[in-house]
Design an enzyme around this catalytic site. Structure first.
Site: not given
Length: 130
Positions: A39, A41, A86, A50, A83, A52
């Site tokens: 990930n 940010e 994803c 993310c 999430c 994934e």
């Protein structure tokens, strides 16, 4: 390299200065190649990526399109699920019976299929207007 080792290793490269919630993901393709993602940010939260999605982007950049296994790991009390976005991204490139392993850094694992992870997935069949 195992998917577990790949995901655990790339997790350390996550850029998570705001949440301190580092996630690593590794996917194996039909060719046997492993792609990793972590990930990333951003202070403008919706602009983050993310783990994934990062692994899937690396796979596509390499010209591959078929996921045959997924592993996701984070430091949390229970195995971390992808999430919703994803889950849909994984379903775009993986059959319903592909195994997705969710894990914690403490060694707890939970395996399920893509179909279990995203029941009633929106897929290309809905786009057929013939």
């Amino acid at each position: 390299m195992t998917l577990k080792d790949a995901a655990r290793g790339v997790r350390e490269n996550a850029h998570a200065p705001y949440s301190n919630f580092k996630v690593g993901a590794a996917i194996r393709t039909a060719s046997g190649t492993v792609y990793q993602g972590c990930n990333v940010e951003n202070v403008a939260y919706p602009e983050g990526t993310c783990a994934e999605a990062g692994a899937i982007a690396a796979m596509c950049a390499a010209g591959e399109r078929e996921i045959v296994e997924v592993y996701v790991i984070a430091e949390c009390p229970a195995p971390v699920p992808p999430c919703g976005g994803c889950r849909q991204k994984i379903a775009e490139f993986a059959a319903g019976d592909v195994v997705v392993t969710l894990a914690t850094t403490d060694g707890i694992e939970k395996s399920m299929t893509v179909a279990d992870l995203l029941p009633g997935a929106f897929d290309a069949s809905f786009m057929d207007t013939s």
